[in-house]
Design an enzyme around this catalytic site. Sequence first.
Site, short mmCIF file in Angstrom:
data_model
loop_
_atom_site.label_atom_id
_atom_site.label_comp_id
_atom_site.label_asym_id
_atom_site.label_seq_id
_atom_site.Cartn_x
_atom_site.Cartn_y
_atom_site.Cartn_z
N THR A 45 -0.11 4.66 1.63
CA THR A 45 -0.23 5.39 2.90
C THR A 45 0.04 4.47 4.08
OG1 THR A 45 -1.91 6.81 1.90
CG2 THR A 45 -1.75 6.83 4.30
N ASP A 51 0.86 -1.18 0.00
CA ASP A 51 0.00 0.00 0.00
C ASP A 51 0.90 1.24 0.00
OD1 ASP A 51 -2.17 1.65 0.24
OD2 ASP A 51 -2.33 1.43 2.41
N ASP A 54 -1.74 -1.83 6.18
CA ASP A 54 -2.03 -1.51 7.58
C ASP A 54 -3.47 -1.09 7.83
OD1 ASP A 54 -2.05 0.93 6.34
OD2 ASP A 54 -0.93 1.98 7.90
#
Length: 836
Positions: free
Chosen positions: A528, A526, A724
């Site tokens: 961010t 990912d 996350d």
Amino acid sequence: MTHNYQITGMSCNGCRTKVENTLNTIEGVSAVVTLEPPMAVITMEKHISTKQFQTSLSAVGNYTIEDANAVKIASKNDGNKKPDLAIDKTKSLLNNGNGKYYCPMHCEGEKLYDKAGDCPVCGMDLVQQASISQKTEYTCPMHPEIIRDEPGACPICGMDLVLIAASETEDNKTYKDLIRKMKIAVAFTIPVFAIAMSAMIPNDPLMKIMEHAEWNWVQFVLTLPVVFYACWMFFVRAWKSIITWNLNMFTLVGIGTGVAFLFSVVGMLFPNLFPNEFKSETGTVHLYFEATTVILTLVLLGQLLEAKAHSQTSGAIKELLKLAPTEATLVIDGKDKIISIHDIKKGDLLRLKPGDKIPVDGKITTGEGSIDESMITGEPIPVDKKVGDSVSSGTINGNKSFVMIAEKIGSETLLSQIIQMVNDASRSKAPIQKLADSIAKYFVPIVVAISIITFLVWAKFGPEPALVYGFINAIAVLIIACPCALGLATPMSVMVGVGKGASSGVLIKNAEALENLNKVNVLIIDKTGTITEGKPSVEKIYATQQNEDLLQDIASLNQYSEHPLAEAVVKYAKEKNISLIEVKDFEAIAGKGVVGTVKNKKVALGNIALMEQVGASVSEELESKIINEQKLGKTVSYIAINGIAEGFVAITDAIKITSKAAIQELMQQGVEVIMLTGDNENTAKAVASELSLSGFKAGCLPEDKLKEIKRLQALGKVVAMAGDGINYAPALAQADVGIAMGTGTDVAIESAKITLVKGDLQGIVKAKNLSHAVMKNIKQNLFFAFIYNTLGVPIAAGVLFPFFGILLSPMIAALAMSFSSVSVIANALRLKSIKL
């Protein structure tokens, strides 16, 4: 999802196996069943009713299955019923593991045992599972009968009570018991060996003292303490293995030494029963008391060395346990009070002085600290913390003082979860172990058959005394074979490797993940929070026309969202002293943004996909300005009010310093690194170009990420996924190896197979290096175990005798067998020193 169920109707291990196999035939179910307590731990892809489980079990026997939580609640509600001990046992088994034991070869999978002793399958000593200490107690140095739950003064003599030291672990007790038995065995074995070997000395000096037959009686008497005390446990284990047909190393040792001992006793008492081939010139039968005692003593030595080595393999867990303090300083009404960590409650204020260990997880309320987190993250540099920052149990405060509020206690703390995860992973089986398990089933019967064939071949074709040669070589075959070396090859490496990972900030859920990570050739990440710091900040807010309420509108809307970008907008508004107001009809649309009604205005904040969904028109001028911001690598959210795009928010999120180096190292190892992000094409392209990624996809919704992983897997790729956010949970579960950044959500961490405590891509490099080292170590162990047994058994049988005249003494065979298991453990321990 994973649930616990109580099973009734099981009476033996055969029942347990039948129930487990039946449950595992149900589609989407993975079940582990234990006999004591009678429980099933069932993991399922989607919810399956208890009724369906019951239908399947009823078809194969009189078994009943009930949801453990439902049974527990019913027990609580019915005051006349006694609490269900099985449930309580299982809760203890699953949660803390205190006083629990496991087999180092994991013969019955992840099963734990309530008492110390021998594994019912392989006969090896059970190892105590490490766990955080029980309730802290204090006693008086002069009056040990005084025991209190908290510090204070002795009611008898007035002396300060002192902390009771933790009781000695079962591992140490076992080791000390083996040391004592070893001393006794050696003390009696040496004279037996000396008497037997004296015949090789010219003019045998011992024969001048007594006759040979009398010395045989002396050997017999000296052998008794070795056989019936120091090493009696080997015969007990051998007998258990035979009656349960769980044949193992002790079966071979028991048969080999038992036959030698009984042969010697019968030969001493009834020499006339034996042919002349077995007799000496004096007419006495050649006895093997020295072979019996030396073999048993050497096997005992092997067990002693294994016990010592086992304590080192779990060294990482023991080091983690040492991080847990026993006491804390509670702040009540401005006064400090020393309490046990077991008495800490959520919401308590705790004072941390310089050098104190942080007792639970929480946040700093006053003061600041410099925290040493090296024992959890593996990073040696202390981290500065201020008011509002989180601190974790087991880390150490530097030279400052602060007060914290307790938020997570007991099994909820990061340290407890790490210890539990390491314990669980250490007991799990890697797929590569299936080969060793398959061979182990047939190993002992094959060795016994080879031993019998060895005796028959030597008796038929061997030189005189052929029967003696056959007897000695048959025993050597039984003694040299070592199924334990095969059985320990994988578990020992996994245990040490998992511990090494935990001390480096890499938490591994099970051994399968460790093995699969070594095969990974595609890493999905990912943007961010994974590549970037995950701490976005608002750089600018642009409006097409004057609107003083714009910031208030979008900040009020974002106050209900958990997304990091939303938090950045809310923080920015608070810094500008903008008050937040009530929002109606709030909705978070996954992968797109948020919508709601603010002061009777329809407000939408998100990407272009959200604008299309709400039918908001975007002017060419606004679109041009947004594209320019995106090309600079910024994340841009459109702002639409009542169906018209009236501006945007430009948000920056710095790329982590370690990201570029970590990605380059992974790519050098042959791993494709692909970024899947919900951000727009221009921003994603700017980040991908800066980091030289293998590829990227922008505008991805959660389901798009899942589809991409499935597509890559269909092409034969082994895919790891690192993320996350809560929206990454399905993708993490689908990936061959899901990697959660420890800074992320609990849902993501629960869905992943590997968790990085620090939440840094460099942790993936560490995990990949660890996986490679562990798998290499396992293959070395398996190779040694296979080669040892493949060469050792034929040599013991005497295949070299026709060519080189070489025979292997059963005593040398015992020495080789004892050190084969120890060498496997020693090789696994090398993993402790690898640099990740």
